[in-house]
Write a protein that holds these residues in place. Structure first.
Motif, PDB file in Angstrom:
ATOM      1  N   LYS A 164       5.560  -2.847   1.826  1.00  0.00           N
ATOM      2  CA  LYS A 164       4.890  -2.328   3.023  1.00  0.00           C
ATOM      3  C   LYS A 164       3.868  -1.244   2.660  1.00  0.00           C
ATOM      4  O   LYS A 164       2.730  -1.268   3.120  1.00  0.00           O
ATOM      5  CB  LYS A 164       5.932  -1.771   3.991  1.00  0.00           C
ATOM      6  CG  LYS A 164       5.351  -1.233   5.271  1.00  0.00           C
ATOM      7  CD  LYS A 164       6.458  -0.716   6.174  1.00  0.00           C
ATOM      8  CE  LYS A 164       5.864  -0.076   7.417  1.00  0.00           C
ATOM      9  NZ  LYS A 164       6.872   0.515   8.267  1.00  0.00           N
ATOM     10  N   VAL A 165       4.281  -0.306   1.828  1.00  0.00           N
ATOM     11  CA  VAL A 165       3.398   0.811   1.454  1.00  0.00           C
ATOM     12  C   VAL A 165       2.252   0.346   0.562  1.00  0.00           C
ATOM     13  O   VAL A 165       1.104   0.721   0.772  1.00  0.00           O
ATOM     14  CB  VAL A 165       4.206   1.931   0.749  1.00  0.00           C
ATOM     15  CG1 VAL A 165       3.280   2.959   0.111  1.00  0.00           C
ATOM     16  CG2 VAL A 165       5.147   2.601   1.726  1.00  0.00           C
ATOM     17  N   MET A 166       2.570  -0.488  -0.414  1.00  0.00           N
ATOM     18  CA  MET A 166       1.577  -0.885  -1.410  1.00  0.00           C
ATOM     19  C   MET A 166       0.729  -2.065  -0.970  1.00  0.00           C
ATOM     20  O   MET A 166      -0.316  -2.320  -1.551  1.00  0.00           O
ATOM     21  CB  MET A 166       2.279  -1.231  -2.728  1.00  0.00           C
ATOM     22  CG  MET A 166       3.092  -0.084  -3.311  1.00  0.00           C
ATOM     23  SD  MET A 166       2.086   1.305  -3.804  1.00  0.00           S
ATOM     24  CE  MET A 166       1.156   0.560  -5.106  1.00  0.00           C
ATOM     25  N   ASP A 167       1.208  -2.806   0.016  1.00  0.00           N
ATOM     26  CA  ASP A 167       0.503  -3.991   0.497  1.00  0.00           C
ATOM     27  C   ASP A 167       0.208  -4.956  -0.649  1.00  0.00           C
ATOM     28  O   ASP A 167      -0.933  -5.379  -0.864  1.00  0.00           O
ATOM     29  CB  ASP A 167      -0.782  -3.597   1.236  1.00  0.00           C
ATOM     30  CG  ASP A 167      -1.367  -4.763   2.019  1.00  0.00           C
ATOM     31  OD1 ASP A 167      -0.596  -5.633   2.453  1.00  0.00           O
ATOM     32  OD2 ASP A 167      -2.617  -4.801   2.173  1.00  0.00           O
ATOM     33  N   ILE A 168       1.271  -5.263  -1.417  1.00  0.00           N
ATOM     34  CA  ILE A 168       1.148  -6.226  -2.503  1.00  0.00           C
ATOM     35  C   ILE A 168       2.209  -7.311  -2.327  1.00  0.00           C
ATOM     36  O   ILE A 168       3.165  -7.143  -1.577  1.00  0.00           O
ATOM     37  CB  ILE A 168       1.266  -5.565  -3.897  1.00  0.00           C
ATOM     38  CG1 ILE A 168       2.605  -4.828  -4.058  1.00  0.00           C
ATOM     39  CG2 ILE A 168       0.113  -4.621  -4.153  1.00  0.00           C
ATOM     40  CD1 ILE A 168       2.819  -4.239  -5.436  1.00  0.00           C
ATOM     41  N   LYS A 169       2.035  -8.406  -3.041  1.00  0.00           N
ATOM     42  CA  LYS A 169       2.937  -9.545  -2.926  1.00  0.00           C
ATOM     43  C   LYS A 169       4.303  -9.224  -3.524  1.00  0.00           C
ATOM     44  O   LYS A 169       4.413  -8.469  -4.492  1.00  0.00           O
ATOM     45  CB  LYS A 169       2.343 -10.758  -3.644  1.00  0.00           C
ATOM     46  CG  LYS A 169       1.090 -11.281  -3.008  1.00  0.00           C
ATOM     47  CD  LYS A 169       0.547 -12.448  -3.798  1.00  0.00           C
ATOM     48  CE  LYS A 169      -0.759 -12.911  -3.199  1.00  0.00           C
ATOM     49  NZ  LYS A 169      -1.399 -13.935  -4.017  1.00  0.00           N
ATOM     50  N   GLN A 170       5.321  -9.852  -2.948  1.00  0.00           N
ATOM     51  CA  GLN A 170       6.690  -9.697  -3.438  1.00  0.00           C
ATOM     52  C   GLN A 170       6.789 -10.086  -4.910  1.00  0.00           C
ATOM     53  O   GLN A 170       7.460  -9.421  -5.689  1.00  0.00           O
ATOM     54  CB  GLN A 170       7.649 -10.547  -2.592  1.00  0.00           C
ATOM     55  CG  GLN A 170       9.108 -10.379  -2.957  1.00  0.00           C
ATOM     56  CD  GLN A 170       9.674  -9.039  -2.546  1.00  0.00           C
ATOM     57  OE1 GLN A 170       9.158  -8.373  -1.660  1.00  0.00           O
ATOM     58  NE2 GLN A 170      10.735  -8.636  -3.208  1.00  0.00           N
ATOM     59  N   SER A 171       6.095 -11.146  -5.296  1.00  0.00           N
ATOM     60  CA  SER A 171       6.149 -11.607  -6.685  1.00  0.00           C
ATOM     61  C   SER A 171       5.582 -10.544  -7.643  1.00  0.00           C
ATOM     62  O   SER A 171       6.076 -10.381  -8.756  1.00  0.00           O
ATOM     63  CB  SER A 171       5.391 -12.920  -6.851  1.00  0.00           C
ATOM     64  OG  SER A 171       4.032 -12.770  -6.490  1.00  0.00           O
ATOM     65  N   GLU A 172       4.564  -9.816  -7.193  1.00  0.00           N
ATOM     66  CA  GLU A 172       3.991  -8.749  -8.029  1.00  0.00           C
ATOM     67  C   GLU A 172       4.977  -7.596  -8.167  1.00  0.00           C
ATOM     68  O   GLU A 172       5.147  -7.039  -9.253  1.00  0.00           O
ATOM     69  CB  GLU A 172       2.667  -8.252  -7.446  1.00  0.00           C
ATOM     70  CG  GLU A 172       1.963  -7.268  -8.344  1.00  0.00           C
ATOM     71  CD  GLU A 172       0.594  -6.847  -7.838  1.00  0.00           C
ATOM     72  OE1 GLU A 172       0.079  -5.858  -8.369  1.00  0.00           O
ATOM     73  OE2 GLU A 172       0.056  -7.492  -6.917  1.00  0.00           O
TER      74      GLU A 172
END
Length: 166
Positions: free
Chosen positions: A124-132
């Motif tokens: 949520k905070v980083m706005d990156i994919k779960q896989s990353e």
């Protein structure tokens, strides 16, 4: 008194590196405003490095935790050991000179034994994919509560020695 009146920046950085080498935890010295005083940027894991690489990560995860735990350490005038919002163990040891708090030494970045990263919050905070996030979480070491307490005691004793010499 300022931190650099107690020790020069180079000596504070040596302490940070000594804590890192001893424990595997990233370590930084902070002033009372929550600002790191050295340029030492060695992280305990890849996820913490990614979090600290963004303003949102630093302000929403790292700064929130530091401010909360530093305030508690200041109020109690003792070490605080807790998990940060992302799930990592954080140790905050206040630096007390003549009854005044002039800063803190923090160590963080390993998971408490049996703990896990709060990937939902990080995503949520980083706005990156779960896989990353999962990739960044590879090989994150854990620390037992008693080991964290030993690190905290080591830091406390180092600070006490510096203060008594200063």
């Amino acid at each position: 008194m300022e931190l650099t009146e107690l020790l020069p920046l180079e000596k504070w950085m040596e302490l940070e590196k000594e804590i890192q080498a001893r424990s595997g935890l990233a370590s930084n010295v902070f002033d009372t405003e929550g600002i790191r005083i050295t340029g030492n940027k060695v992280w305990a894991n890849n996820l913490c490095s990614a979090i600290k690489a963004t303003d949102k990560g630093r302000s929403s995860i790292c700064a929130v935790c530091h401010n909360k735990l530093a305030k508690r350490a200041t109020e109690k005038r003792q070490t605080v050991i807790e998990s940060c919002e992302a799930g990592f163990m954080k140790i905050v040891v206040p630096i007390i000179v003549d009854g005044n708090i002039i800063g803190s030494v923090d160590a963080c970045g390993l998971l408490p034994a049996g703990g896990e990263v709060d990937t939902v919050l990080v995503k949520k905070v980083m706005d990156i994919k779960q896989s990353e996030i999962e990739s960044l979480c590879d090989n994150i070491a854990a620390i037992e509560k008693n080991s964290a307490e030993e690190v905290a005691q080591f830091i406390w004793e180092k600070i006490e020695a510096v203060v008594s010499e200063g």
